[in-house]
Design an enzyme around this catalytic site. Sequence first.
Site, PDB file in Angstrom:
ATOM      1  CB  ALA A 162      45.626  71.255  63.099  1.00 49.22           C
ATOM      2  NE  ARG A 192      59.592  72.142  70.184  1.00 49.99           N
ATOM      3  CZ  ARG A 192      59.906  71.002  69.578  1.00 49.99           C
ATOM      4  NH1 ARG A 192      61.165  70.733  69.286  1.00 49.99           N
ATOM      5  NH2 ARG A 192      58.968  70.134  69.257  1.00 49.99           N
ATOM      6  N   GLY A 236      49.256  68.965  60.584  1.00 49.92           N
ATOM      7  CA  GLY A 236      49.084  70.303  60.044  1.00 49.92           C
ATOM      8  C   GLY A 236      50.345  71.120  59.969  1.00 49.92           C
ATOM      9  CG  ASP A 237      53.619  70.160  62.568  1.00 49.99           C
ATOM     10  OD1 ASP A 237      53.355  69.104  61.951  1.00 49.99           O
ATOM     11  OD2 ASP A 237      54.142  70.173  63.699  1.00 49.99           O
ATOM     12  N   GLY A 290      62.217  57.958  65.282  1.00 51.94           N
ATOM     13  CA  GLY A 290      61.962  56.527  65.376  1.00 51.94           C
ATOM     14  C   GLY A 290      62.489  55.794  64.154  1.00 51.94           C
TER      15      GLY A 290
END
Length: 466
Positions: free
Chosen positions: A9, A15, A101-102, A139
């Site tokens: 985090a 962005r 954490g996102d 990936g």
Amino acid sequence: MKRMAVVLAAGQGKRMKSKLYKVLHPVCGKPMVGHVLDTVEATGCQRTVVVVGHGAEKVKAYVGQGAEYVLQETQLGTGHAVKQAKDLLGGEEGTTVVAYGDTPLITSETLIGLMALHEERQAAATVLTAVMDDPSGLGRIIRSEDGGLMKIVEQKDCNAEQAAIHEINTGIYCFDNIKLFSALEKVTNSNNQQEYYLTDVISIMREQGDLVLAFQTEDANESIGVNDRLALSEAEGIMRQRINRKHMLGGVTIIDPASTYIGADVVIGSDTMIYPGTILKGKTVIGENCVIGPASEIEDCQIMDDATIKQSVLNQAQVGARTTVGPFAYLRPGSILGEEVKVGDFVEIKNATIGDGSKVSHLSYIGDASVGKNVNVGCGAITVNYDGYNKFTTTIEDDAFIGSNVNLIAPVSVGKGAFVVAGSTITRSVSENDLAVARVRQENKPGYAEKIRSRAKAKKDHSSPS
């Protein structure tokens, strides 16, 4: 086997274009990192380390004592971030899950499945994968003929055959903890970004002959990482559907799920009906057989069984069983309604207790007050609690009757069974069973209304231009 977690985090989240640190942006009322930490806790992890960077103090303030912390002062890649936890976890034996954490949509069921496969096979690492309709930029997972994981190939390195693969690396992993920190020592930053990548640990382990597995989640949405406001909106929509589905399967009727917002921590009892336009937030708990809405906003409230809330706003309030609120009522913090209370249209209550069976039916303000049982408060009655400098308390005891358009100038009390006549302004306490009248005696002047009209007309004619 001991289970641990490292939650990354530390990223700033440029962005997002926000002053708020990225992982603290809420999804269904809870910061993203809160969703992830709740999920990790549900897997049975005994230790959780949160890697913080930008906005570290704000993240710590939110998470509190629920985790340990390490600081990644400079963001040098995911491998570098995990390595910051070495002093805390490096010597531990067991399983470590690495999450972000996102990624608020990851579920405990998926992580438990990932960890179970990893531990059953005694793998060095297990990668969480997902099948995407559009895997662009992600990936690819290259499997062997027996289904095992051979390698992860980044988009820019894919040949045509590999680029056609739809199974992708989610970036969430499960590791043998000792082997994880051993492999991290071998990771270099020999790449275009000059960063230390966690994916390199997978290659290092395979080269060492360690067992590396892949576990595919059934729901690709769980892997969504939120990097901008668009992804935040998408995660919010998916989470709302998930929450509404959980409540409906639990016996709650939601008339129109698309127009109903329910926060992640809200609890609702069975056979409760939620009408369109309703917003339920925070730690709200709603009992069974309630009717909520339409167009009601309720935050951090406790609502008991069989209550009805219509077109009203409630914040940090308690509503007793079989009590009705609204339409167009406003219950502010500290409002406590007993059982079978009626709070009607355009009534505002703040920091006040209303006893069982009492009624405040319309157009009233009850602030900083204690109202007993079976009290009737008439239309337009108010407790005058503020003198411009201080707040004062009004007490109304059981069975009292407060007439319409009464002003109770606090501090004042109305005794049990007392009767306050409509239109009165009460400045002194009223004793039990007394009748209080505080208004000028009416006087009728015969014909005087015509005199007033004549004077007004004459004044108007005099002022009019000729």
